[in-house]
Design an enzyme around this catalytic site. Structure first.
Site, PDB file in Angstrom:
ATOM      1  N   THR A 125       0.841  -1.198   0.000  1.00  0.00           N
ATOM      2  CA  THR A 125       0.000   0.000   0.000  1.00  0.00           C
ATOM      3  C   THR A 125       0.873   1.245   0.000  1.00  0.00           C
ATOM      4  O   THR A 125       0.675   2.170  -0.791  1.00  0.00           O
ATOM      5  CB  THR A 125      -0.901  -0.009   1.258  1.00  0.00           C
ATOM      6  OG1 THR A 125      -1.776  -1.119   1.155  1.00  0.00           O
ATOM      7  CG2 THR A 125      -1.694   1.270   1.362  1.00  0.00           C
ATOM      8  N   GLU A 234      -4.155   0.433 -14.264  1.00  0.00           N
ATOM      9  CA  GLU A 234      -4.515  -0.792 -13.540  1.00  0.00           C
ATOM     10  C   GLU A 234      -5.923  -0.651 -12.953  1.00  0.00           C
ATOM     11  O   GLU A 234      -6.758  -1.545 -13.094  1.00  0.00           O
ATOM     12  CB  GLU A 234      -3.500  -1.054 -12.430  1.00  0.00           C
ATOM     13  CG  GLU A 234      -3.781  -2.359 -11.686  1.00  0.00           C
ATOM     14  CD  GLU A 234      -2.633  -2.797 -10.783  1.00  0.00           C
ATOM     15  OE1 GLU A 234      -1.679  -2.013 -10.596  1.00  0.00           O
ATOM     16  OE2 GLU A 234      -2.707  -3.927 -10.271  1.00  0.00           O
TER      17      GLU A 234
HETATM   18  C1  LIG Z   1      -3.648 -11.550  -6.835  1.00  0.00           C
HETATM   19  C2  LIG Z   1      -2.663 -10.421  -6.624  1.00  0.00           C
HETATM   20  C3  LIG Z   1      -1.834 -10.031  -7.656  1.00  0.00           C
HETATM   21  C4  LIG Z   1      -0.905  -8.998  -7.474  1.00  0.00           C
HETATM   22  N1  LIG Z   1      -0.069  -8.672  -8.510  1.00  0.00           N
HETATM   23  C5  LIG Z   1       0.885  -7.724  -8.318  1.00  0.00           C
HETATM   24  C6  LIG Z   1       1.832  -7.426  -9.352  1.00  0.00           C
HETATM   25  O1  LIG Z   1       1.803  -8.004 -10.446  1.00  0.00           O
HETATM   26  N2  LIG Z   1       2.805  -6.523  -9.121  1.00  0.00           N
HETATM   27  C7  LIG Z   1       2.885  -5.844  -7.928  1.00  0.00           C
HETATM   28  O2  LIG Z   1       3.768  -5.008  -7.805  1.00  0.00           O
HETATM   29  N3  LIG Z   1       2.011  -6.108  -6.921  1.00  0.00           N
HETATM   30  C8  LIG Z   1       1.026  -7.033  -7.091  1.00  0.00           C
HETATM   31  N4  LIG Z   1       0.132  -7.322  -6.065  1.00  0.00           N
HETATM   32  C9  LIG Z   1       0.338  -6.668  -4.777  1.00  0.00           C
HETATM   33  C10 LIG Z   1      -0.729  -5.679  -4.391  1.00  0.00           C
HETATM   34  O3  LIG Z   1      -0.608  -4.482  -5.133  1.00  0.00           O
HETATM   35  C11 LIG Z   1      -0.542  -5.437  -2.872  1.00  0.00           C
HETATM   36  O4  LIG Z   1      -0.854  -6.665  -2.240  1.00  0.00           O
HETATM   37  C12 LIG Z   1      -1.410  -4.340  -2.372  1.00  0.00           C
HETATM   38  O5  LIG Z   1      -0.964  -3.095  -2.829  1.00  0.00           O
HETATM   39  C13 LIG Z   1      -1.450  -4.321  -0.823  1.00  0.00           C
HETATM   40  O6  LIG Z   1      -0.140  -4.294  -0.304  1.00  0.00           O
HETATM   41  P1  LIG Z   1       0.306  -5.340   0.823  1.00  0.00           P
HETATM   42  O7  LIG Z   1      -0.047  -6.724   0.370  1.00  0.00           O
HETATM   43  O8  LIG Z   1       1.735  -5.060   1.138  1.00  0.00           O
HETATM   44  O9  LIG Z   1      -0.614  -5.037   2.098  1.00  0.00           O
HETATM   45  P2  LIG Z   1      -0.364  -3.900   3.161  1.00  0.00           P
HETATM   46  O10 LIG Z   1      -0.057  -2.625   2.499  1.00  0.00           O
HETATM   47  O11 LIG Z   1       0.575  -4.415   4.190  1.00  0.00           O
HETATM   48  O12 LIG Z   1      -1.832  -3.777   3.799  1.00  0.00           O
HETATM   49  C14 LIG Z   1      -2.321  -4.705   4.765  1.00  0.00           C
HETATM   50  C15 LIG Z   1      -3.708  -4.246   5.200  1.00  0.00           C
HETATM   51  O13 LIG Z   1      -3.617  -2.938   5.813  1.00  0.00           O
HETATM   52  C16 LIG Z   1      -4.492  -2.032   5.166  1.00  0.00           C
HETATM   53  N5  LIG Z   1      -3.860  -0.715   5.093  1.00  0.00           N
HETATM   54  C17 LIG Z   1      -2.575  -0.436   4.756  1.00  0.00           C
HETATM   55  N6  LIG Z   1      -2.346   0.891   4.781  1.00  0.00           N
HETATM   56  C18 LIG Z   1      -3.519   1.471   5.120  1.00  0.00           C
HETATM   57  C19 LIG Z   1      -3.920   2.805   5.305  1.00  0.00           C
HETATM   58  N7  LIG Z   1      -3.080   3.832   5.118  1.00  0.00           N
HETATM   59  N8  LIG Z   1      -5.214   3.042   5.659  1.00  0.00           N
HETATM   60  C20 LIG Z   1      -6.089   2.019   5.839  1.00  0.00           C
HETATM   61  N9  LIG Z   1      -5.763   0.714   5.687  1.00  0.00           N
HETATM   62  C21 LIG Z   1      -4.492   0.443   5.324  1.00  0.00           C
HETATM   63  C22 LIG Z   1      -4.691  -2.592   3.761  1.00  0.00           C
HETATM   64  O14 LIG Z   1      -5.910  -2.149   3.198  1.00  0.00           O
HETATM   65  C23 LIG Z   1      -4.682  -4.099   4.022  1.00  0.00           C
HETATM   66  O15 LIG Z   1      -5.968  -4.517   4.441  1.00  0.00           O
HETATM   67  C24 LIG Z   1      -0.819  -8.340  -6.228  1.00  0.00           C
HETATM   68  C25 LIG Z   1      -1.675  -8.717  -5.169  1.00  0.00           C
HETATM   69  C26 LIG Z   1      -2.592  -9.744  -5.372  1.00  0.00           C
HETATM   70  C27 LIG Z   1      -3.492 -10.127  -4.214  1.00  0.00           C
END
Ligand SMILES: Cc1cc2nc3c(=O)[nH]c(=O)nc-3n(C[C@H](O)[C@H](O)[C@H](O)COP(=O)(O)OP(=O)(O)OC[C@H]3O[C@@H](n4cnc5c(N)ncnc54)[C@H](O)[C@@H]3O)c2cc1C
Length: 439
Positions: A125, A234
């Site tokens: 995120t 995207e």
């Molecule tokens: C099927 C799939 C395909 C993907 N493909 C790609 C890809 O090709 N390339 C790529 O680069 N990425 C990819 N992603 C990654 C995706 O972009 C990230 O998973 C996403 O941005 C969330 O980041 P994170 O997993 O690190 O979760 P985190 O950022 O750690 O978030 C964890 C939780 O905390 C919440 N949260 C975090 N910050 C805040 C805030 N400021 N306010 C409120 N809530 C918050 C989030 O909503 C979430 O519920 C993919 C993800 C999936 C599931």
């Protein structure tokens, strides 16, 4: 070639031209590479791109009509994947003339597959908090770091990479965007198995990976702006009801091995491949659930009927909302925040489809194989709709996360549309090197 007798008359000049092209050029016996060469250089793979860059300058709505006309003709559609959906439009907007000539050609003709090297451990995120480093060494950049959740990384030839190039600049300003060759000793791709049993995404380790200076897309230090172009495409591609962008009938690029295969096999095999479930099965869930409810007699249950009606209504609201946004855009206007609302709507539709799908399946919904060899065996004991709905239910967690989680869509609507105060945090001009770090 295809019998065209029953074809409805085309109404727009570009559709007439496309029809003539399909009539003369589509041949199921061509290889995928040969067909995509014709489609891409003819301007039909990315018709919304400018004419100077392998497109035809059509509106997104007209580009959608092109894709439908190709499918209706029974021909294999455009390469798909993240190259066409994300890398291409980003290069059109920010790339150098040479990048446009070489990279865009390889994308529209499916010669190269792309992946998106954005998310990193601790920076999903908070993408701008990424800590992958790129350091200039003469005519090259040397990259070190780790990326994660990289969809299609295992079949990619090229990566859209964002890396930190100036740790002393504020975090949004010290990032540069590169197109990096994935086939090199400094890049290791490790598949991650998901709860569906498939491995659509990967971890990517960059250890002294190299990329030439002319692989920078946009300017040095402008990576955040360029990345936001990619993210905007995207989100736009994730409109309500759509599956993940990486889903396509034939996979582009040199790794997957589809380029040398017969194009017609992908068209006639579309139903079979689609029945494998996964992200491609997300669209059209309502019809499957309705049919299954009829088959199992659950259609007589008033609660199921009520939920089916709710799902139908949500789908209709999303469809009409999409039309409204298209009309506004065509008129040169926008509805701020509407894209974010559409993505939230898609998440709701997916969650309801998951719950309702599993409800109508009953115990049969638990029949699932987590291993490739078991999937065919499963298909022998339950109807195809069952495997599709179960896989869709297992994958339904993904789309509400990628392209910006539901919580982030709500933050954006709150802060940018409703004018609510921003989250507290360090000042935006704090150098990255002075920011508190995760872990
Ligand atoms: C099927 C799939 C395909 C993907 N493909 C790609 C890809 O090709 N390339 C790529 O680069 N990425 C990819 N992603 C990654 C995706 O972009 C990230 O998973 C996403 O941005 C969330 O980041 P994170 O997993 O690190 O979760 P985190 O950022 O750690 O978030 C964890 C939780 O905390 C919440 N949260 C975090 N910050 C805040 C805030 N400021 N306010 C409120 N809530 C918050 C989030 O909503 C979430 O519920 C993919 C993800 C999936 C599931």
């Amino acid at each position: 070639m295809t019998d065209t007798a029953a074809r409805p008359a085309a109404t727009e000049p570009y559709l007439d031209e496309l029809q003539a092209f399909l009539d003369s050029e589509w041949d199921p016996d061509l290889t995928v590479a040969a067909w995509w060469e014709k489609l891409g250089t003819g301007g039909w793979a990315a018709p919304a791109w400018p004419e100077a860059h392998y497109g035809r300058g059509l509106s997104p709505a007209d580009a959608g009509r092109v894709a439908k006309a190709i499918a209706d003709h029974g021909a294999l559609g455009a390469p798909g994947g993240l190259g066409l959906l994300l890398a291409g439009p980003t290069i059109v907007a920010h790339g150098s003339d040479e990048q446009k000539e070489v990279w865009l050609r390889d994308i529209v003709t499916g010669q190269k597959g792309w992946c998106q090297l954005f998310s990193a451990p601790g920076a999903g995120t908070d993408l701008a908090g990424l800590n992958s480093r790129a350091v200039r060494d003469g005519e090259e950049w040397i990259v070190n770091g780790q990326k994660v959740w990289t969809s299609a990384g295992h079949v990619a030839d090229m990566g859209m990479l964002i890396a930190r190039t100036d740790p002393d600049a504020p975090k949004h300003k010290g990032i540069t965007y590169f197109g990096i060759d994935m086939h090199q000793p400094g890049i290791e791709v490790r598949p991650l198995k998901e709860m569906t049993g498939r491995a659509l995404f990967n971890e990517v380790f960059l250890t002294d990976a190299r990329t030439p200076v002319d692989s920078v897309i946009g300017d040095y230090g402008q990576g955040w702006i360029v990345a936001n172009t990619t993210l905007a495409f995207e989100r736009a591609g994730l409109g309500a009801g759509s599956g993940h962008a990486a889903a396509s009938l034939a996979t582009p690029g040199t790794v997957a091995g589809d380029l040398d295969r017969r194009a017609g096999d992908f068209v006639s095999g579309a139903r079979r491949r689609g029945s494998g479930g996964g992200p491609g099965a997300l669209g059209g869930a309502y019809g499957l659930i309705l049919q299954t409810a009829k088959d199992t007699g659950q259609i007589d249950d008033p609660v199921i009927r009520q939920q089916l009606m709710r799902l139908h209504s949500l789908n209709e609201i999303a469809r009409i909302g999409g039309q409204r946004l298209k009309a506004e855009k065509k008129a040169g206007r926008d509805i701020p925040g509407f894209g974010n609302m559409m993505k939230l709507a898609m998440s709701d539709i997916l969650r309801l489809s998951r719950d309702l799908g599993l409800a109508v399946l009953g115990p049969a919904g638990t029949v699932h194989s987590y291993f490739g060899e078991g999937r065919d065996a499963v298909k022998d004991v339950v109807p195809p709709a069952t495997t599709m709905l179960t896989e869709m239910a297992l994958f339904a967690r993904g789309p509400p996360i990628y392209g910006g989680t539901d919580q982030i869509q709500k933050n954006i609507i709150g802060e940018r549309i409703l004018g609510l105060p921003k989250e507290p945090g360090p000042a935006r001009d704090t150098p990255y090197s002075e920011l508190p770090k995760n872990g």
